[in-house]
Design an enzyme around this catalytic site. Structure first.
Site, PDB file in Angstrom:
ATOM      1  N   ASP A  67       0.814  -1.224   0.000  1.00 31.70           N
ATOM      2  CA  ASP A  67       0.000   0.000   0.000  1.00 31.70           C
ATOM      3  C   ASP A  67       0.844   1.270   0.000  1.00 31.70           C
ATOM      4  O   ASP A  67       0.436   2.304   0.537  1.00 31.70           O
ATOM      5  CB  ASP A  67      -0.978   0.020   1.196  1.00 31.70           C
ATOM      6  CG  ASP A  67      -1.888  -1.188   1.209  1.00 31.70           C
ATOM      7  OD1 ASP A  67      -2.213  -1.688   0.114  1.00 31.70           O
ATOM      8  OD2 ASP A  67      -2.262  -1.640   2.304  1.00 31.70           O
ATOM      9  N   LYS A  91       1.948   1.921  -5.116  1.00 31.39           N
ATOM     10  CA  LYS A  91       2.504   1.300  -6.335  1.00 31.39           C
ATOM     11  C   LYS A  91       1.604   1.554  -7.547  1.00 31.39           C
ATOM     12  O   LYS A  91       2.088   1.871  -8.631  1.00 31.39           O
ATOM     13  CB  LYS A  91       2.671  -0.221  -6.130  1.00 31.39           C
ATOM     14  CG  LYS A  91       3.674  -0.580  -5.056  1.00 31.39           C
ATOM     15  CD  LYS A  91       3.742  -2.083  -4.819  1.00 31.39           C
ATOM     16  CE  LYS A  91       2.478  -2.647  -4.229  1.00 31.39           C
ATOM     17  NZ  LYS A  91       2.180  -2.218  -2.848  1.00 31.39           N
ATOM     18  N   GLY A 149      -4.394  -4.421  -3.764  1.00 34.88           N
ATOM     19  CA  GLY A 149      -5.391  -3.399  -4.068  1.00 34.88           C
ATOM     20  C   GLY A 149      -4.631  -2.169  -4.506  1.00 34.88           C
ATOM     21  O   GLY A 149      -3.969  -1.534  -3.694  1.00 34.88           O
ATOM     22  N   HIS A 150      -4.641  -1.879  -5.791  1.00 32.90           N
ATOM     23  CA  HIS A 150      -3.867  -0.772  -6.343  1.00 32.90           C
ATOM     24  C   HIS A 150      -4.818   0.326  -6.810  1.00 32.90           C
ATOM     25  O   HIS A 150      -5.688   0.074  -7.638  1.00 32.90           O
ATOM     26  CB  HIS A 150      -2.973  -1.266  -7.491  1.00 32.90           C
ATOM     27  CG  HIS A 150      -1.946  -2.270  -7.029  1.00 32.90           C
ATOM     28  ND1 HIS A 150      -1.093  -2.920  -7.873  1.00 32.90           N
ATOM     29  CD2 HIS A 150      -1.634  -2.716  -5.779  1.00 32.90           C
ATOM     30  CE1 HIS A 150      -0.305  -3.730  -7.167  1.00 32.90           C
ATOM     31  NE2 HIS A 150      -0.623  -3.628  -5.899  1.00 32.90           N
ATOM     32  N   GLN A 172       2.159  -6.165  -3.014  1.00 31.66           N
ATOM     33  CA  GLN A 172       2.637  -6.212  -1.629  1.00 31.66           C
ATOM     34  C   GLN A 172       3.937  -5.399  -1.493  1.00 31.66           C
ATOM     35  O   GLN A 172       4.097  -4.394  -2.163  1.00 31.66           O
ATOM     36  CB  GLN A 172       2.817  -7.660  -1.140  1.00 31.66           C
ATOM     37  CG  GLN A 172       1.497  -8.412  -0.964  1.00 31.66           C
ATOM     38  CD  GLN A 172       0.931  -9.018  -2.231  1.00 31.66           C
ATOM     39  OE1 GLN A 172       1.607  -9.741  -2.933  1.00 31.66           O
ATOM     40  NE2 GLN A 172      -0.311  -8.748  -2.547  1.00 31.66           N
TER      41      GLN A 172
END
Ligand code: GDP
Ligand code: IMO
Ligand code: MG
Length: 430
Positions: A13, A16, A40-41, A224
């Protein structure tokens, strides 16, 4: 010609997605190489937010090829849902723009069930996983019983493999006193989703080799962060894949020459979701303020992220083992208004000062951070697009971080918006 990998240098988080999206304008191909829909991007483009889990962040730009490599664990239902979600937002997804590796491992509902069951049974020892079935799916991969994308194309193979897999899992379920699975139900579910996945199946490794030969630029998108790496992170409070830069190659079927620059994404402070050690965590007003200003809630699970000051010992460790050449410092704006900002510059462990990140889990829990205080700034950095717009104290903070981590800032991010980004040194031109 240069190819760039983006990896997280903390516990995920770090931003990225935003940086990959920004860099994708300079590349031709964007490829995910590990993890799955535990990621989750978030991308914000002209006020529109896109939340991606499995699809490479390059998907939102037209004319790019998006690839999901063999190192990714793919939940076909989650993928189909995400393709629908992004299509509804007006983005075209086609077999020309999206390619999925034939040899990628599938996540099945049974993996998700096992992930949840285990977390439920672990009590205080739980990891705090995303319950997406990531760990159980990677276990089946290394256990050599996983179902892969290519198996969907051959019903006879699929029947055999499903039977073997279900046999294995039923032993586990029986041991847990849980209801066993019926192989024909698992098979039926898989057959029903096949049409949504197979059109995208491709020989990813070959496509990438050809792209390289044609002088195209490849952007590798990590999920990650190094501290969640199964070997080099805060084991066992980690994810089940290697998140360091060499995985960009093994996770897509490319050799060492395919990667020229590794960009580590580093948040100007630290966050973590789930359980595990976090030396600089601030379980106080400071942590609350960081979380509030930084909107620190999981993109995927909505869980509140734990917050604390930046830890340069940890980031240095990530830079070393992650093979990071330059960093993108994100969320500097969240530190606006803090009178004093703390930087962790070392640890005390059992009364001794240490300058490295210890490997033993109990040591990671026991280290006491040593802080250096830095004067904060009251002016806003939010949305800054050049160094000139930054207050002198903010520049001093960035310079001090560079010194402590021994790595230069290539990019600086000052808001969630795509273009609120300061380019210091182009990773593709390095
Ligand atoms: P990822 O998993 O590394 O892609 O990061 P996430 O998307 O899960 O979390 C990062 C969050 O911070 C997202 O909500 C982004 O929109 C947001 N973000 C990224 N860069 C910045 C920044 O420079 N400033 C602020 N305020 N938010 C940012
Ligand atoms: P992105 O790509 C933050 C964490 C989970 C848990 C641990 C193991 O958005 O940075 P898993 O479901 O992978 O078995 O969970 O890893 N985790 C993440 N934390 N960002 C992520 O991805 C994460 N993916 C997994 O919270 O602590
Ligand atoms: Mg995320």
């Amino acid at each position: 010609m240069a190819n760039v990998a983006v990896i997280g240098s903390q516990w995920g988080d770090e931003g990225k997605g935003k940086i990959v999206d920004w860099l994708s304008s300079r590349s031709d191909v964007v490829v995910r190489f590990q993890g799955g829909h535990n990621a989750g991007h978030t991308l914000v483009i002209d006020g529109v937010t896109y939340k991606l889990s499995l699809l490479p962040s390059g998907i939102v730009r037209g004319g790019k090829i998006s690839i999901i490599g063999n190192g990714v664990v793919i939940d076909p239902w989650a993928l189909a849902k995400e393709i629908q979600y992004i299509t509804d937002l007006g983005i075209m997804v086609s077999p020309e723009s999206l390619k999925i590796a034939e040899n990628a491992t599938l996540i099945l509902p049974l993996h998700q069930r096992l992930d949840s069951l285990r977390e439920g049974l672990s009590g205080d020892d739980k990891i705090g996983t995303t319950k997406r079935g990531i760990g159980p799916a990677y276990e089946d991969k290394v256990g050599r019983r996983a179902i892969r994308v290519t198996d969907l194309a051959n019903e006879k193979t699929l029947v055999n493999k499903v039977n073997k897999l279900v046999n294995h899992h039923n032993i586990v379920l029986r041991g847990m006193g849980e209801k066993e699975l019926n192989p024909s139900d698992v098979l039926k579910e898989l057959i029903a989703i096949t049409d949504k996945i197979l059109p995208y199946m491709a020989r990813v490794s070959i496509i990438l080799s050809e792209a390289r030969k044609a002088g195209k630029r490849i952007l590798f998108e990590g999920a990650q962060g190094v501290m969640l790496d199964v070997d080099h992170g805060t084991y066992p409070f980690v994810t089940s894949s290697n998140t360091i830069s060499p995985t960009a190659l093994s996770g897509v079927g490319q050799n060492l020459k395919a990667l020229n620059f590794v960009l580590g994404i580093t948040k100007a402070y630290t966050t973590r979701v789930g359980e595990g050690p976090f030396p600089t965590e601030q379980e106080n007003e400071t942590g609350e303020e960081l979380g509030k200003k930084g909107h620190e809630f999981g993109t995927n699970t909505g869980r509140k992220r734990r917050c604390g000051w930046i830890d340069t010992v940890m980031v240095r460790h990530a830079i070393e083992v992650g093979g990071i050449d330059g960093i993108a410092l994100t969320k500097l704006d969240v530190l606006d208004g803090f009178e004093t900002i703390k930087i962790c510059v070392g640890y005390k462990l059992n009364g001794k000062v240490i300058d490295y990140f210890p490997i033993a889990s109990e040591d990671q829990f026991n280290v006491i951070p040593i802080y250096e205080d830095i004067k904060g700034w009251s002016d806003s950095t939010y949305g800054a697009r050049s160094w000139n717009e930054l207050p002198a104290e903010a520049i001093k903070y960035v310079k001090r971080l560079e010194e402590l981590i021994g790595c230069s800032v290539s990019l600086l991010s000052t808001s969630p918006e795509r273009d609120d980004t300061i380019l210091v040194k182009d990773p593709f031109e390095d």
